[in-house]
Design a protein around this motif. Structure first.
Motif, mmCIF file in Angstrom:
data_model
loop_
_atom_site.group_PDB
_atom_site.id
_atom_site.type_symbol
_atom_site.label_atom_id
_atom_site.label_comp_id
_atom_site.label_asym_id
_atom_site.label_seq_id
_atom_site.Cartn_x
_atom_site.Cartn_y
_atom_site.Cartn_z
ATOM 1 N N VAL A 179 2.317 1.702 -3.508
ATOM 2 C CA VAL A 179 1.323 2.219 -4.462
ATOM 3 C C VAL A 179 1.145 3.717 -4.257
ATOM 4 O O VAL A 179 1.170 4.490 -5.217
ATOM 5 N N ARG A 180 1.002 4.143 -3.014
ATOM 6 C CA ARG A 180 0.845 5.582 -2.739
ATOM 7 C C ARG A 180 2.064 6.367 -3.211
ATOM 8 O O ARG A 180 1.932 7.444 -3.783
ATOM 9 N N PHE A 181 3.271 5.844 -2.973
ATOM 10 C CA PHE A 181 4.486 6.536 -3.364
ATOM 11 C C PHE A 181 4.532 6.745 -4.877
ATOM 12 O O PHE A 181 4.723 7.860 -5.353
ATOM 13 N N TYR A 182 4.372 5.672 -5.644
ATOM 14 C CA TYR A 182 4.489 5.799 -7.100
ATOM 15 C C TYR A 182 3.318 6.565 -7.711
ATOM 16 O O TYR A 182 3.483 7.260 -8.708
ATOM 17 N N ARG A 183 2.145 6.517 -7.094
ATOM 18 C CA ARG A 183 0.983 7.260 -7.580
ATOM 19 C C ARG A 183 1.030 8.727 -7.123
ATOM 20 O O ARG A 183 0.910 9.634 -7.942
ATOM 21 N N ASP A 184 1.220 8.959 -5.838
ATOM 22 C CA ASP A 184 1.046 10.299 -5.276
ATOM 23 C C ASP A 184 2.322 11.126 -5.237
ATOM 24 O O ASP A 184 2.255 12.349 -5.329
ATOM 25 N N ASP A 187 0.824 -1.216 0.000
ATOM 26 C CA ASP A 187 0.000 0.000 0.000
ATOM 27 C C ASP A 187 0.856 1.262 0.000
ATOM 28 O O ASP A 187 0.566 2.222 -0.722
ATOM 29 N N ALA A 188 1.925 1.271 0.790
ATOM 30 C CA ALA A 188 2.815 2.438 0.823
ATOM 31 C C ALA A 188 3.509 2.613 -0.525
ATOM 32 O O ALA A 188 3.685 3.749 -0.995
ATOM 33 N N GLU A 222 -5.387 -2.381 -12.254
ATOM 34 C CA GLU A 222 -5.287 -3.084 -10.982
ATOM 35 C C GLU A 222 -5.830 -4.470 -11.233
ATOM 36 O O GLU A 222 -6.957 -4.613 -11.701
ATOM 37 N N ASP A 255 12.001 4.837 -2.470
ATOM 38 C CA ASP A 255 10.617 4.421 -2.282
ATOM 39 C C ASP A 255 10.483 3.798 -0.898
ATOM 40 O O ASP A 255 11.486 3.626 -0.187
#
Length: 148
Positions: free
Chosen positions: A32-37, A29-30, A46, A131
């Motif tokens: 995904v948030r890093f690469y997205r946000d 989850d972290a 997905e 990351d």
């Protein structure tokens, strides 16, 4: 003659671009948030729980370049598991100079640590950050150093 010394014309092929980078994530989850946000990649697909594909732009002959993030426990039967002390040095994502400068401004505004390095021998500049799993991510652009 080593394989790297054989010209592409003699091998009959040459690599034309990046197809996919796949990372088996410790904290999915972290990541995904890093690469997205933080990095700003768009989710391409997905595929159920624990698998996300981010588009990295136009690839070669219709194959979109992607970054795939896998949860550590996804498809363990494939025999692909995270290796302690991975040999992954870093992954580099290409972007324009303007987008690279915008990324630095964003990182500064969000207090996200990063460093830059210019590679004068080839005219590239890299912006490096980590990351959530500790992998080094480089946002690289060509045409450096810029002369006013």
């Amino acid at each position: 003659m080593q394989n790297s010394e054989i010209p592409a014309s003699r091998r009959g092929f040459s690599v034309s671009g990046l197809g996919e980078i796949a990372i088996r994530c410790i904290d999915f989850d972290a990541m995904v948030r890093f690469y997205r946000d933080v990095v700003g990649l768009e989710v391409l697909a997905e595929r159920g729980t624990g698998l996300v594909f981010f588009g990295l732009g136009n690839g070669v002959e219709g194959h979109t370049s992607v970054l795939a993030l896998f949860a550590a426990d996804r498809n363990p039967d494939l025999g692909v598991a995270r290796i302690e002390g991975s040999t992954l040095h870093h992954l580099a994502l290409s972007l324009s100079q303007a987008d690279q400068a915008a990324a630095c401004r964003f990182f500064e505004s969000e207090r996200i640590p990063y460093r830059t390095e210019e590679f004068a021998w080839i005219g590239w500049r890299g912006v490096f950050l980590s990351d959530p799993d500790g992998n080094t991510v480089e946002l690289v652009s060509a045409g450096w150093p810029v002369t006013p």
